[in-house]
Design an enzyme around this catalytic site. Sequence first.
Site, PDB file in Angstrom:
ATOM      1  N   CYS A 155       6.826  36.617  31.304  1.00 27.55           N
ATOM      2  CA  CYS A 155       7.345  35.745  30.229  1.00 27.55           C
ATOM      3  C   CYS A 155       6.418  34.572  29.924  1.00 27.55           C
ATOM      4  CB  CYS A 155       8.718  35.224  30.606  1.00 27.55           C
ATOM      5  SG  CYS A 155       9.820  36.525  31.144  1.00 27.55           S
ATOM      6  N   HIS A 201      11.566  26.487  28.202  1.00 24.82           N
ATOM      7  CA  HIS A 201      11.594  27.934  28.384  1.00 24.82           C
ATOM      8  C   HIS A 201      13.022  28.418  28.122  1.00 24.82           C
ATOM      9  CE1 HIS A 201      10.243  31.814  29.651  1.00 24.82           C
ATOM     10  NE2 HIS A 201      11.006  31.857  30.721  1.00 24.82           N
ATOM     11  N   HIS A 254      15.118  36.360  24.035  1.00 25.51           N
ATOM     12  CA  HIS A 254      13.942  36.197  24.888  1.00 25.51           C
ATOM     13  C   HIS A 254      12.948  37.327  24.606  1.00 25.51           C
ATOM     14  CE1 HIS A 254      11.272  35.236  27.969  1.00 25.51           C
ATOM     15  NE2 HIS A 254      12.060  35.263  29.033  1.00 25.51           N
TER      16      HIS A 254
END
Lengths: 402, 424
Positions: free
Chosen positions: B176, B316, B353
Amino acid sequence: MTGATVRIAIAGSGCVLPSGWGVQRFWSAASEARSGIAVLQSKVFHSERVAAFGHVSDEDHQTSRQDVAQNLQRYCPPAVIWGVSAVRQALAEAGLEPGNDSLRYGLYCCQGGYTHPSLAAYGELLHECRDESGADMRRLAQRVLQERALDPFLVLKSLSNGLLGIVSLALKLECECNAYMQGVAGNLAALREACAALQSGRVDAAIVVGAGSELDPLALAALAEAGVISTNGSQTLRAFDRQGTGGIAGEGAAALILRRVDDLPDGPQTCLSALFAHPRLGSLNLPDKQVDLLVSSASGDPQKDADLARTLARAGAAHITSSVPVTGILSGAPSLVDLILARNALLAQRVPPIIGLQQPVDPHLPFVLGEGRDAVLRDCLIINRDDNGFSACYQLDYQSTD
Amino acid sequence: MRTREVYVTGFGLVAPMALDAATLFERICQKQSCVREHPRFKALGFNNSAAGFIDDGQWQQIAAGFGGNATLHPRQSVLAEFVARQALQHAGLTPTAFAHARSGLFLGANKYCADSHDLHRASRCMDETGRVDLDQLLDTPAASRALFGRRVDQQTLHLAETLGIRDHISTHSDACAAGTMAIGSAYRAIERGEIDLAICGAVELMANELPYYMFNSLGALCQADLPASEQSRPFMPDRCGFVISEGAAMVVLESAEHAQRRKATPLGRVLGYANVCEAQKMTSSSRDGSKYEECMEAAIEDAGLLSSAVQHVNTHGTSTQANDSCEALALQRVFGECQEHVTFTANKSAIGHSLAGSGAIEAVLSLISLRDGVLLPTLNYDHDRTEYPSLKFLSEPMRQSINVVMSNSFGFGGVNSSLVLGRA
């Protein structure tokens, strides 16, 4: 290495390859012309057309597992375990112990394509959900989502930075890091970033590691469809040979420790002095001076190897060899393996042969046939062309104590 | 001031329900989610089919602009070219500019997994014991005509060939964090003088069923009985996992000298960057936030700033319990008494995401905030119920001029990265 006045040396190396566990086994196999390629074996699939593979042996896998804590192994596909083992070998040779020295480390990793999830992760479920027309994908979804039939750690085994995560955990490394994907381009990127970090003074020791495996039916099918591996039942990979029958895939891991030469004690060093890359082999930058040794990738396909030979001719070298017949075509650490071969050749002042080469695609090029030979080697060029397009060139210089 | 300043001079973006950055920014300003029910997930009978995904209509438009037969190339290459064209046009560059400069290409991407079609194809070649007959599989054509369609580096290869980029070519696969780390690596290569021009960012196409199965089996996906648009709720007490998504974004970075020489208009600057592995756990950071804190502090230090200079943070913020808790505690540690002067946003509340793509997309949204002086809201955020009241998350867009933004990306495997961006 633009503007680089800081010289970078390979201070340690390690590997787990079809030739065996450790650099010594790899070097012996290369020197003695023993290929690690064997009959393809898998519990998940079978084939007569794809008949050979460069396997890491079960014994070497078990040896490697001893380098990874039990609680971490549930997150690891086999290639990641080999990667950790290769790093530990490399650190040992370099005399480094992260956590017990005051060095600032950097960790630069590369993984090959289909390390995980392989079809093996879904094999049982697919078989269970299968009817005469193939698997019922709705039933499979139900088994996975409602009955929790999938390994909960599969996503971690599948991470493209899983190698980075496990190496950092295994060695308790808190440091600068980067993870890259895929073969030659990934190896090049990891090496380039490692050199830059050393040269700019951000780190004192760079760990560069690559690992991967294509031992999976979907992965091998993709390689076959792209013409990378042969589907004619061939058992041998004959590099640069007019009688070549195509490529054979392999698996494994390799690691290097890079340091600034000025930080190392006096002694012979192999220094990584240039890195080049290009998406097209023909446009790859090459040094404008002749080198003593050239280590090249190879495809086993006479046409492709003849094309590659034209680039090798442009480079100019006294001796040309290749590691590909030893390991098969690697997806995780092709350049790192060639750097290890080159370093050992420079240190031993000996050139290993190209296994099985009998009728070179270019008889004028100095391919090493038959047995290895002693030679005065001061520098080496490594030219890699990946099966999926990228090309890279590395230069290693040897500094003896004299 | 740094030895070599690094300017941002262009960007491009494709996200679920948005074919460019302005559209996505406007959607979030209007508090419109990009998360909806994925028809493929519905067809497979998922109880929860929420996802952010690039739909067929978007793909048609993306493929229409491709400089070749899109069906012969992997989808990631087609998407990469579309986004790169936007970024180049925005920067006022022609594709040939890269071949004529010391240039680099830095693209984040994780694995492109097999999908149901691949599994179904293999299952048809299984014998009665469940072993696959590879020879039969070789005689069963794949759905896609593109070679190496599942290889993650193919978009990098395609752009490198198209733009004539050599030497500095990399596919960043830091889970990520990959998008942020790709931009950070490009920044460093320019900053140390190795290149003058870079295109960097990420392309991620993971909104398919196999990644869903894997993340869900780990318990990382939201399975709350909520409308799709309300499932991603970063930093709220009732958050229960992320929503899988996909997308791509790229930025053009240049040395100040290169940009000035061609009279380019800078859109922002990259001021600092940090990338560290933390060796804690594979799936979560230190519970007290100290490891995320160290990463952010390192990026701020790299920028030559104090934390008090950071005015806005693009978090995030995945909407998982563990990640948001660690990040919130880290933010409190980094900003301490300055917290009240900092605003925060969590773009994944609107987009889901997009893994590697997220850091690049969030960097682009941060650059628009710097340029336009508009700060984005966090969707599904309720001040009255928040777990971290000291952190000023916006639930409505806010017009405010800012000079410095920090964008965080933290990945599985314990890789952390922070990027500090400044106004032009």
